[in-house]
Design a protein around this motif. Sequence first.
Motif, PDB file in Angstrom:
ATOM      1  N   MET A 182      33.482  38.543  44.733  1.00 54.88           N
ATOM      2  CA  MET A 182      34.443  37.827  43.899  1.00 54.88           C
ATOM      3  C   MET A 182      35.870  38.079  44.368  1.00 54.88           C
ATOM      4  N   GLY A 183      36.124  39.276  44.897  1.00 56.07           N
ATOM      5  CA  GLY A 183      37.457  39.575  45.415  1.00 56.07           C
ATOM      6  C   GLY A 183      37.823  38.733  46.626  1.00 56.07           C
ATOM      7  N   SER A 184      36.829  38.260  47.347  1.00 60.79           N
ATOM      8  CA  SER A 184      37.079  37.443  48.541  1.00 60.79           C
ATOM      9  C   SER A 184      36.722  35.973  48.306  1.00 60.79           C
ATOM     10  N   LEU A 185      36.688  35.551  47.034  1.00 60.42           N
ATOM     11  CA  LEU A 185      36.322  34.170  46.717  1.00 60.42           C
ATOM     12  C   LEU A 185      37.303  33.173  47.320  1.00 60.42           C
ATOM     13  N   PHE A 186      38.600  33.505  47.317  1.00 61.74           N
ATOM     14  CA  PHE A 186      39.624  32.619  47.867  1.00 61.74           C
ATOM     15  C   PHE A 186      39.840  32.858  49.360  1.00 61.74           C
ATOM     16  N   ALA A 187      39.246  33.916  49.888  1.00 64.49           N
ATOM     17  CA  ALA A 187      39.410  34.219  51.315  1.00 64.49           C
ATOM     18  C   ALA A 187      38.335  33.508  52.126  1.00 64.49           C
ATOM     19  N   VAL A 188      38.285  32.205  52.014  1.00 71.04           N
ATOM     20  CA  VAL A 188      37.296  31.410  52.749  1.00 71.04           C
ATOM     21  C   VAL A 188      37.577  31.546  54.239  1.00 71.04           C
ATOM     22  N   GLY A 189      36.517  31.753  55.023  1.00 74.70           N
ATOM     23  CA  GLY A 189      36.672  32.025  56.442  1.00 74.70           C
ATOM     24  C   GLY A 189      37.449  30.964  57.199  1.00 74.70           C
ATOM     25  N   SER A 190      38.707  31.242  57.487  1.00 72.11           N
ATOM     26  CA  SER A 190      39.552  30.262  58.160  1.00 72.11           C
ATOM     27  C   SER A 190      39.160  30.081  59.626  1.00 72.11           C
ATOM     28  N   ASP A 191      38.643  31.143  60.272  1.00 67.45           N
ATOM     29  CA  ASP A 191      38.298  31.025  61.686  1.00 67.45           C
ATOM     30  C   ASP A 191      37.216  29.976  61.909  1.00 67.45           C
ATOM     31  N   LYS A 192      36.209  29.964  61.058  1.00 69.18           N
ATOM     32  CA  LYS A 192      35.125  28.997  61.199  1.00 69.18           C
ATOM     33  C   LYS A 192      35.607  27.582  60.901  1.00 69.18           C
ATOM     34  N   ILE A 193      36.407  27.433  59.866  1.00 67.52           N
ATOM     35  CA  ILE A 193      36.905  26.105  59.505  1.00 67.52           C
ATOM     36  C   ILE A 193      37.839  25.570  60.585  1.00 67.52           C
ATOM     37  N   ILE A 230      34.434  25.453  48.084  1.00 63.23           N
ATOM     38  CA  ILE A 230      33.715  26.112  49.178  1.00 63.23           C
ATOM     39  C   ILE A 230      33.364  27.541  48.803  1.00 63.23           C
ATOM     40  N   GLY A 231      34.310  28.231  48.130  1.00 66.46           N
ATOM     41  CA  GLY A 231      34.045  29.602  47.704  1.00 66.46           C
ATOM     42  C   GLY A 231      32.913  29.694  46.698  1.00 66.46           C
ATOM     43  N   LEU A 232      32.878  28.767  45.733  1.00 71.05           N
ATOM     44  CA  LEU A 232      31.817  28.779  44.723  1.00 71.05           C
ATOM     45  C   LEU A 232      30.461  28.394  45.321  1.00 71.05           C
ATOM     46  N   LEU A 233      30.451  27.425  46.233  1.00 64.08           N
ATOM     47  CA  LEU A 233      29.195  27.055  46.898  1.00 64.08           C
ATOM     48  C   LEU A 233      28.642  28.235  47.688  1.00 64.08           C
ATOM     49  N   ASP A 234      29.529  28.937  48.371  1.00 62.69           N
ATOM     50  CA  ASP A 234      29.109  30.110  49.132  1.00 62.69           C
ATOM     51  C   ASP A 234      28.626  31.218  48.201  1.00 62.69           C
TER      52      ASP A 234
END
Length: 330
Positions: free
Chosen positions: A256-267, A108-112
């Motif tokens: 890149m610093g937020s690549l793993f910080a995928v938006g949990s609120d939306k998910i 998801i991070g790479l697609l974004d």
Amino acid sequence: MKKKNSREDKKTAAVKISKYIEGGGIRALPHNILTDIKRNKVIYLMSIPIVLWYLIFCYWPMGGLTMAFQRFNIAKGILGSPFVGLDNFIQFFTGPYFGRLIRNTVSIGLLDLFFGFPAPIIFALLLNEVNKRFFKKTVQTISYMPYFISMVVICGIIKDFTEGGGAISSIVAALTHAKPANLLGEAKYFWGIYTISGIWQGFGYGSIIYIAALSSIDQQLYEAAVMDGANRWKQTLHITLPGLAPTITILLIMRMGSLFAVGSDKILLLYSPGIYQTADVINTYVYRVGLVQMNYGFSTAVGLFNSLVGTTFLLVTNAICKKYSETSLF
């Protein structure tokens, strides 16, 4: 004569000081912090609330990271909970969900990153080619609107459009020659829905900084390019994109610093247990384990791992950009 000599002495002293500063000698100049506070006491007083906010809400909570190395118990607190070392991390790395969480978070991070990051740049470049001011401002205003809509409302719209009989669900059904189905109920569609909706929500607002950067490019460069016979495409390649390069580099490093910080609120608002296979990411797992199951020590360890990975990506990307370009965060 004396006045003339005094003026010349002042000019000479000013030149010496400027050369001293340019040579790096400014670090050796004495500095009295108390004198500076007395001279700028109003500014220091205004900064106190900001400093306190960072100390209370950003630095003080970092003491809670101790829970990552404990079997935390609310009744005993941080000081009384037993220390377990790296057991929480080992439990996460060897757990049954580790592979799924890493795969979904990275995907998801790479697609974004690949589709969401270039979208504001492309939009800004296209908007820069529009000459009609009214049309340009209208398009900008409309494109900004989704960003200011509440995430709850956005997710409600997404659910309405992707449920059976919804607009997007009907389009997919017509293309695949199948009956309209609830797309959010099928795991294979989640990555696409998340990425496309994220682009729609953020590309307009994200283009603001690029539009501002475009306005700072020297227009004489374009005039010279036109005289040399360069068309709009060549002007974009050789003038516009190089002018945007520093801005793109800085924002890429931060992204890149937020690549793993995928938006949990939306998910959290979109997913369900039936699509955990593709929708469950590290941040949502931390929420379920920490707040729902109340396993605070384990969830803190998972969150700390996520933060360390993000920091590593940030440092590595910054180092690469610093080595191969003139732009970096630090």
